[in-house]
Design a protein around this motif. Structure first.
Motif, PDB file in Angstrom:
ATOM      1  N   LEU A  91      55.439  24.145  19.327  1.00 30.39           N
ATOM      2  CA  LEU A  91      55.546  25.338  20.168  1.00 30.39           C
ATOM      3  C   LEU A  91      54.555  25.278  21.320  1.00 30.39           C
ATOM      4  O   LEU A  91      54.903  25.564  22.475  1.00 30.39           O
ATOM      5  N   GLU A  92      53.336  24.874  21.032  1.00 35.97           N
ATOM      6  CA  GLU A  92      52.328  24.755  22.096  1.00 35.97           C
ATOM      7  C   GLU A  92      52.767  23.746  23.152  1.00 35.97           C
ATOM      8  O   GLU A  92      52.668  24.000  24.354  1.00 35.97           O
ATOM      9  N   GLN A  93      53.301  22.598  22.699  1.00 38.64           N
ATOM     10  CA  GLN A  93      53.702  21.556  23.631  1.00 38.64           C
ATOM     11  C   GLN A  93      54.983  21.903  24.392  1.00 38.64           C
ATOM     12  O   GLN A  93      55.236  21.368  25.466  1.00 38.64           O
ATOM     13  N   SER A  94      55.781  22.812  23.825  1.00 36.14           N
ATOM     14  CA  SER A  94      57.054  23.158  24.465  1.00 36.14           C
ATOM     15  C   SER A  94      56.887  24.136  25.617  1.00 36.14           C
ATOM     16  O   SER A  94      57.813  24.336  26.401  1.00 36.14           O
ATOM     17  N   ARG A  95      55.731  24.764  25.723  1.00 37.95           N
ATOM     18  CA  ARG A  95      55.564  25.823  26.720  1.00 37.95           C
ATOM     19  C   ARG A  95      55.692  25.307  28.151  1.00 37.95           C
ATOM     20  O   ARG A  95      56.076  26.060  29.051  1.00 37.95           O
ATOM     21  N   ASP A  96      55.366  24.037  28.376  1.00 34.29           N
ATOM     22  CA  ASP A  96      55.516  23.490  29.732  1.00 34.29           C
ATOM     23  C   ASP A  96      56.643  22.466  29.791  1.00 34.29           C
ATOM     24  O   ASP A  96      56.744  21.691  30.732  1.00 34.29           O
ATOM     25  N   ALA A  97      57.515  22.466  28.780  1.00 31.17           N
ATOM     26  CA  ALA A  97      58.597  21.478  28.713  1.00 31.17           C
ATOM     27  C   ALA A  97      59.860  21.995  29.393  1.00 31.17           C
ATOM     28  O   ALA A  97      60.103  23.201  29.464  1.00 31.17           O
ATOM     29  N   TRP A  98      60.682  21.073  29.849  1.00 33.48           N
ATOM     30  CA  TRP A  98      62.023  21.413  30.338  1.00 33.48           C
ATOM     31  C   TRP A  98      62.938  21.679  29.159  1.00 33.48           C
ATOM     32  O   TRP A  98      63.732  22.611  29.161  1.00 33.48           O
ATOM     33  N   ILE A  99      62.814  20.853  28.145  1.00 33.30           N
ATOM     34  CA  ILE A  99      63.557  21.026  26.895  1.00 33.30           C
ATOM     35  C   ILE A  99      62.754  20.355  25.783  1.00 33.30           C
ATOM     36  O   ILE A  99      62.054  19.375  26.023  1.00 33.30           O
ATOM     37  N   THR A 100      62.849  20.913  24.586  1.00 30.04           N
ATOM     38  CA  THR A 100      62.176  20.340  23.419  1.00 30.04           C
ATOM     39  C   THR A 100      63.239  19.880  22.439  1.00 30.04           C
ATOM     40  O   THR A 100      64.153  20.633  22.097  1.00 30.04           O
ATOM     41  N   VAL A 101      63.130  18.631  21.988  1.00 33.16           N
ATOM     42  CA  VAL A 101      64.156  18.011  21.157  1.00 33.16           C
ATOM     43  C   VAL A 101      63.611  17.811  19.747  1.00 33.16           C
ATOM     44  O   VAL A 101      62.528  17.257  19.557  1.00 33.16           O
ATOM     45  N   ILE A 102      64.392  18.267  18.756  1.00 34.64           N
ATOM     46  CA  ILE A 102      63.984  18.107  17.361  1.00 34.64           C
ATOM     47  C   ILE A 102      65.162  17.587  16.549  1.00 34.64           C
ATOM     48  O   ILE A 102      66.318  17.847  16.868  1.00 34.64           O
ATOM     49  N   GLY A 103      64.858  16.840  15.501  1.00 38.93           N
ATOM     50  CA  GLY A 103      65.881  16.347  14.600  1.00 38.93           C
ATOM     51  C   GLY A 103      66.069  17.292  13.431  1.00 38.93           C
ATOM     52  O   GLY A 103      65.162  18.045  13.064  1.00 38.93           O
ATOM     53  N   ARG A 104      67.258  17.254  12.860  1.00 40.76           N
ATOM     54  CA  ARG A 104      67.548  18.078  11.691  1.00 40.76           C
ATOM     55  C   ARG A 104      68.273  17.232  10.669  1.00 40.76           C
ATOM     56  O   ARG A 104      69.181  16.474  11.004  1.00 40.76           O
ATOM     57  N   GLU A 105      67.877  17.352   9.401  1.00 45.10           N
ATOM     58  CA  GLU A 105      68.437  16.536   8.327  1.00 45.10           C
ATOM     59  C   GLU A 105      69.755  17.117   7.804  1.00 45.10           C
ATOM     60  O   GLU A 105      69.926  18.338   7.761  1.00 45.10           O
ATOM     61  N   ASN A 106      70.657  16.229   7.392  1.00 42.10           N
ATOM     62  CA  ASN A 106      71.866  16.642   6.698  1.00 42.10           C
ATOM     63  C   ASN A 106      71.662  16.391   5.207  1.00 42.10           C
ATOM     64  O   ASN A 106      71.849  15.287   4.711  1.00 42.10           O
ATOM     65  N   GLN A 126      58.840  31.478  21.844  1.00 42.58           N
ATOM     66  CA  GLN A 126      58.761  31.609  23.300  1.00 42.58           C
ATOM     67  C   GLN A 126      58.313  30.317  23.967  1.00 42.58           C
ATOM     68  O   GLN A 126      57.278  30.254  24.627  1.00 42.58           O
ATOM     69  N   GLY A 127      59.095  29.292  23.805  1.00 42.88           N
ATOM     70  CA  GLY A 127      58.853  28.027  24.475  1.00 42.88           C
ATOM     71  C   GLY A 127      60.068  27.652  25.297  1.00 42.88           C
ATOM     72  O   GLY A 127      60.811  28.499  25.777  1.00 42.88           O
ATOM     73  N   SER A 128      60.297  26.367  25.432  1.00 40.66           N
ATOM     74  CA  SER A 128      61.443  25.878  26.218  1.00 40.66           C
ATOM     75  C   SER A 128      62.727  26.001  25.403  1.00 40.66           C
ATOM     76  O   SER A 128      62.693  26.288  24.201  1.00 40.66           O
ATOM     77  N   PRO A 129      63.877  25.752  26.033  1.00 36.25           N
ATOM     78  CA  PRO A 129      65.098  25.593  25.242  1.00 36.25           C
ATOM     79  C   PRO A 129      64.908  24.493  24.202  1.00 36.25           C
ATOM     80  O   PRO A 129      64.179  23.518  24.439  1.00 36.25           O
ATOM     81  N   ILE A 130      65.570  24.642  23.061  1.00 37.01           N
ATOM     82  CA  ILE A 130      65.426  23.697  21.954  1.00 37.01           C
ATOM     83  C   ILE A 130      66.738  22.952  21.759  1.00 37.01           C
ATOM     84  O   ILE A 130      67.792  23.583  21.598  1.00 37.01           O
ATOM     85  N   ALA A 131      66.694  21.628  21.762  1.00 39.61           N
ATOM     86  CA  ALA A 131      67.863  20.817  21.434  1.00 39.61           C
ATOM     87  C   ALA A 131      67.732  20.354  19.992  1.00 39.61           C
ATOM     88  O   ALA A 131      66.761  19.675  19.641  1.00 39.61           O
ATOM     89  N   VAL A 132      68.684  20.749  19.161  1.00 36.72           N
ATOM     90  CA  VAL A 132      68.667  20.376  17.746  1.00 36.72           C
ATOM     91  C   VAL A 132      69.686  19.261  17.544  1.00 36.72           C
ATOM     92  O   VAL A 132      70.881  19.439  17.808  1.00 36.72           O
ATOM     93  N   ILE A 133      69.210  18.109  17.072  1.00 45.56           N
ATOM     94  CA  ILE A 133      70.058  16.943  16.889  1.00 45.56           C
ATOM     95  C   ILE A 133      70.234  16.714  15.385  1.00 45.56           C
ATOM     96  O   ILE A 133      69.326  16.242  14.706  1.00 45.56           O
ATOM     97  N   ASN A 134      71.384  17.087  14.863  1.00 44.99           N
ATOM     98  CA  ASN A 134      71.665  16.831  13.453  1.00 44.99           C
ATOM     99  C   ASN A 134      71.836  15.337  13.221  1.00 44.99           C
ATOM    100  O   ASN A 134      72.385  14.624  14.060  1.00 44.99           O
ATOM    101  N   ALA A 135      71.349  14.859  12.082  1.00 40.73           N
ATOM    102  CA  ALA A 135      71.425  13.425  11.773  1.00 40.73           C
ATOM    103  C   ALA A 135      72.866  12.935  11.882  1.00 40.73           C
ATOM    104  O   ALA A 135      73.783  13.540  11.342  1.00 40.73           O
ATOM    105  N   GLY A 136      73.045  11.836  12.622  1.00 40.45           N
ATOM    106  CA  GLY A 136      74.367  11.256  12.783  1.00 40.45           C
ATOM    107  C   GLY A 136      75.134  11.749  13.986  1.00 40.45           C
ATOM    108  O   GLY A 136      76.198  11.218  14.301  1.00 40.45           O
ATOM    109  N   PHE A 137      74.589  12.756  14.703  1.00 41.14           N
ATOM    110  CA  PHE A 137      75.322  13.314  15.842  1.00 41.14           C
ATOM    111  C   PHE A 137      74.517  13.199  17.140  1.00 41.14           C
ATOM    112  O   PHE A 137      74.638  14.027  18.023  1.00 41.14           O
TER     113      PHE A 137
END
Length: 292
Positions: A91-106, A126-137
């Motif tokens: 969250l701290e690092q996302s405050r100045d990000a364009w987008i924050t990308v995280i992985g999610r497990e299936n 209250q940070g940047s938009p979050i991109a959630v990448i599910n495993a395999g996608f």
């Protein structure tokens, strides 16, 4: 300075997909990539355990950096390793990000749940938009649209604006999607909501086009629940973009957002309330298409 793309590093299988996706976005957007990892700190302050944790985290980040260099050797790359809780650090690092990308497990093991709970807790902050990448996608689908869930709320308008920015960068078509009750039964109210949704999407498309040239925009009104409509579209979309919640005043992600993030067959970008409030909403009719 241009805002970077931030990607969380945790060493899980899904994380490789998230790193690959983030690296590709860095290439096409010309943005820097920042790898971020949280260092677990033992509650008893054991120095040896902390040292071991630091070494393990550093190896994870080095592995992620090598993966980035295989995909995007020319991208500007940096790393931040911070002691603390993964959600707080990201969250701290996302405050100045364009987008924050995280992985999610299936999966439903305890390890999977820890990763997924952290992802869920980050969405809506209250940070940047979050991109959630599910495993395999994590792989892109060239030619497929960026689909935006629109329910008339300010957050969904902000999601549409962010999707338009992504579409320009990726040269991807946009689909504006709204869900309304079925009109098959001949209900006057359902028919009125369907017509209002069509007008809302047409107005929103016009607003987005007035901000600058865009790839093709398509508007679709589906007689289905918001979750069903979005999940069906996820099977043929490059990614989904939606707001954390619809017309609710709650601060957490709404049930539609949570369900779509859990079950979508493509990456999901979630635009949070802070982004929604910082932008000027496009004007349009409001359709109660489901609280995102």
């Amino acid at each position: 300075m241009t805002a970077p793309i931030v990607v969380g590093v945790n060493g899980r299988d899904s994380n490789d997909d998230a790193v690959r996706w983030a690296a590709r976005q860095a290439v096409v957007s010309g943005r820097r990539l920042r790898l971020v990892a949280a260092i677990w700190s033992p509650e008893d302050g054991d120095i040896q355990l902390l040292t071991d944790s630091q070494a393990t985290t550093a190896r994870m980040v080095d592995s992620a950096a090598r993966l980035v260099r295989q995909i995007a050797p020319a991208v500007g790359l940096s790393a931040e390793l911070r002691i603390g809780n993964a959600v707080d650090v990201l969250l701290e690092q996302s405050r100045d990000a364009w987008i924050t990308v995280i992985g999610r497990e299936n999966g439903w093991t305890a390890e999977h749940m820890v990763t997924n709970v952290a992802a869920a807790n980050l969405i809506g902050q209250q940070g940047s938009p979050i991109a959630v990448i599910n495993a395999g996608f994590g792989l892109s689908r060239p030619g497929s649209p960026i689909t935006v869930g629109v329910d008339g709320s300010p957050a969904s308008y902000a999601a549409a604006e962010f999707a338009a920015d992504l579409a320009r960068i990726l040269a991807a078509p946009i689909e504006l999607l709204s869900a309304t009750p079925s009109v098959d039964g001949g209900s006057a109210d359902a028919h009125a909501q369907h017509v209002a949704a069509e007008l809302m999407l047409a107005d929103l498309a016009g607003q987005l086009l007035r901000r600058g040239p865009l790839p093709p925009i398509h508007a679709t009104v589906r007689p289905a629940s918001a979750v069903a409509a979005l999940l069906e579209r996820s099977r043929r979309s490059r990614l989904l973009v939606l707001g954390t919640r619809g017309h609710s005043t709650a601060t957490a992600a709404g049930p539609v957002c949570q369900s779509v993030v859990d079950l979508a067959d493509c990456p999901v970008v979630v635009v949070n309330p802070a982004v929604a409030e910082a932008r000027t909403p496009c004007r349009g009719s409001v359709v109660e298409a489901g609280s995102a």
